[in-house]
Structure formats: C-alpha cells, structure tokens
Design an enzyme around this catalytic site. Structure first.
Site, PDB file in Angstrom:
ATOM      1  N   ARG A 103       0.937  -1.016  -0.030  1.00 36.86           N
ATOM      2  CA  ARG A 103      -0.092   0.003  -0.055  1.00 36.86           C
ATOM      3  C   ARG A 103       0.975   1.281   0.167  1.00 36.86           C
ATOM      4  O   ARG A 103       1.219   1.838  -1.269  1.00 36.86           O
ATOM      5  CB  ARG A 103      -0.788  -0.050   1.196  1.00 36.86           C
ATOM      6  CG  ARG A 103      -2.192   0.871   1.030  1.00 36.86           C
ATOM      7  CD  ARG A 103      -1.895   2.562   1.251  1.00 36.86           C
ATOM      8  NE  ARG A 103      -1.233   2.599   2.805  1.00 36.86           N
ATOM      9  CZ  ARG A 103      -0.850   3.933   2.740  1.00 36.86           C
ATOM     10  NH1 ARG A 103      -1.070   4.861   2.020  1.00 36.86           N
ATOM     11  NH2 ARG A 103      -0.512   4.143   3.960  1.00 36.86           N
ATOM     12  N   CYS A 132       4.274   9.473  -0.352  1.00 34.40           N
ATOM     13  CA  CYS A 132       2.656   9.722  -0.029  1.00 34.40           C
ATOM     14  C   CYS A 132       2.470  10.955  -1.282  1.00 34.40           C
ATOM     15  O   CYS A 132       3.111  11.954  -1.417  1.00 34.40           O
ATOM     16  CB  CYS A 132       2.697  10.415   1.242  1.00 34.40           C
ATOM     17  SG  CYS A 132       0.883  11.250   1.449  1.00 34.40           S
TER      18      CYS A 132
END
Ligand code: ZN
Length: 303
Positions: A13, A245
């Site tokens: 993820r 991110c």
C-alpha cells in the site's frame, strides 16, 4: 518477559501508491506471499480510496479477493472515511476472506487534512470516532493512525499536545491500537521518544502503540529504535524502503523492513522475520520494479 517487535509490512500500500510503475495484482499477491514466507504476519494490503486519486490502489478489491487465506496473518485495509470502513466490511460479505482490520486514518493538521481528505483535523477526528465504532460493529479490528503527527508539509511544527489530545479522544472510541505517523519524514529521535513516551503514559495500557516512519531525512531507522524504546511495540515498514505519499510533497520511502529486521534482531529483539529471506524478496521485487530498492541492508546484505 522481554519485549519483541512486530513489523507491519506496508509495501503493497504505502510502498507502491506513489510509484510511477503500476504493479500488477499478481505481483502484489506474490509480494505478500513471499513476505509471509519470510515471517511477516501483518500487512497493509490496499486502500479504500477513490481510484481516480490513487490509481495504484485501484485494484484493492482484486488484491483482497486473492489474499492467501491464512488464519495466522492479519490484513489491513486503509480507510480514510466511513465509506472506506463500509467497503472494508463488504470485503468479508458472503464468508469471503476479506480484510481483518480497518486501518482508520485521521490527521493532526488542518492544512494536510484539507489536501489529503478535504477535512479539518477536528472533522477527521470526529469521523474517525464514528469509523472505529462502525468497524467494531462490523467485526473488523478497529485501529487508527494519526497522520502528520511529527510535522506538516504546510504548517511545519505540529504541537505534541495536539497529538496527545487527539489520541486521548480516539482512545475512547475503543481502538485496539493507535499509531502516530511521520507522513513526510521530518521526525527526529528525541521528538519520537518524547511523543511516544507521553502517549504510553497517558493512554490505557491495553491500547497498543504503533509508529510509522519515512526515511526522507535519514532519521527513519533511528526514529524506529527511539519509538520502540519509548514503548511502541509495533512499527510499519516497507520492503526495500519503497514508498511515499502522493499528497505529501517531497516524502520518500518508508523505513525499510530489512533495515529494521537487521537492527532489532542484532540488538536481541525478536521480529519473527528471517533477514535472508526478506533480502531475497527485495532482489525479486527490484526486478519487478525495474530498479534497485533503496534499503541499505537490502544493498549491503546481512552480517
Ligand atoms: Zn506513510
């Protein structure tokens, strides 16, 4: 009893969501299978977000449907809102394996909250309290991460008192675990020691503490050690140090799984993970990504 360290493998993820290479569902599953073989027992497997915003997570339902059906492994689906928890619960419909844990995420700063999930910090805390309750009702393991707990790309310093207040409010909603995340990789070990120490002191003893670091400024491994010493028994890490991110400008990889296994095992802290096997997975996954992975131990090997 001596303490251990549990590593949550987040490569599938956090590790992949900021990569330009789109990794196939089959390779994500192979990555999880190989890391189970290496000894990992908890995984972040995907994110219930808008696939248009995070295309790397568009196959989360397919990944979840293909997860190895192991009773000794726990799978985490990331949930940014109530809809995410509903999707996590639906992954288990009809006795399907699904995810085990709703990994709820709240934010410690208004600016990051607005950029990441169009919410102020207070709005996201309120929604997370409802999310934890929903997860519990749905039979999912409720746990929550406070993002940008050590610094915000827009507001810079985040007052530790604010993080403590958020954690105390969340604790009342019954999570089994509260995590603090250095989303953009600005934390330093002294800060980590103080914040984790205060959380351990102020939160009920039955709530586990987890920490999440990015190695953006080469402090990731030092922060991980400081967090463990201060009372966090669980750390997120990403195979090879993959990760970033999409909404945190300049953030680079997560602290690497191999680097933590090397550090903790050689310091006498069991992780349950076999270093040589993890390094072998690194070599294989580098071929999938078409580039060497950033982990130092992955590059240099064990000792
Ligand atoms: Zn992260």
């Amino acid at each position: 009893m001596s303490r251990t360290l549990q590593i949550v493998e987040v490569a599938a993820r956090d590790g992949l969501q900021n990569e330009s290479v789109l990794v196939s569902t089959a390779d994500k599953i192979a990555l999880i299978e190989r890391m189970i073989e290496a000894g990992v027992r908890r995984f972040e497997v995907g994110s219930f977000v808008n696939p248009k915003r995070v295309p790397q997570m568009a196959d989360t339902p397919e990944v979840i449907a293909a997860l190895p059906d192991r009773a000794d492994v726990s799978y985490i689906g990331l949930c940014l809102n109530l809809k995410g928890v509903e999707r996590a619960a639906r992954s288990r419909d009809g006795n399907k394996r699904g995810v085990d844990e709703a990994g709820c995420v709240t934010v410690a700063s208004d600016s990051f909250g607005k950029a990441n999930q169009a919410q102020t910090s207070a709005e996201s805390v309120a929604e997370n309290i409802a999310m934890l309750a929903l997860a519990t009702r749905a039979g999912l393991v409720p746990q929550v991460t406070i993002a940008v707990a050590f610094g915000c790309p827009f507001e810079k310093a985040v007052p530790p008192q604010r993080v403590l207040d958020i954690a105390r409010r969340l604790a009342e909603a019954g999570p089994v675990e509260i995590a603090v995340a250095d989303t953009i990789g600005v934390a330093v070990p002294g800060q980590v020691r103080d914040l984790i120490g205060a959380l351990r002191e102020q939160l009920p003893a039955e709530i586990r503490l987890r920490a999440h670091f990015h190695d953006t400024r080469a402090t990731g491994v030092a922060n991980a050690w400081a967090a463990w010493e201060a009372g966090a028994d669980i750390l997120d890490a990403s195979l090879g140090g993959l990760g970033g991110c999409p909404f945190a400008p300049g953030a680079t990889g997560n602290v690497a799984t191999e680097d933590l296994v090397y550090l903790f095992e050689r310091s006498g802290v069991p992780t349950g993970i076999d270093l040589d096997r993890a390094i072998a997975v690194n070599r294989w996954f580098a071929s999938v990504m078409g580039k060497p992975l950033p982990s130092s131990v992955g590059r240099a090997g064990g000792f």
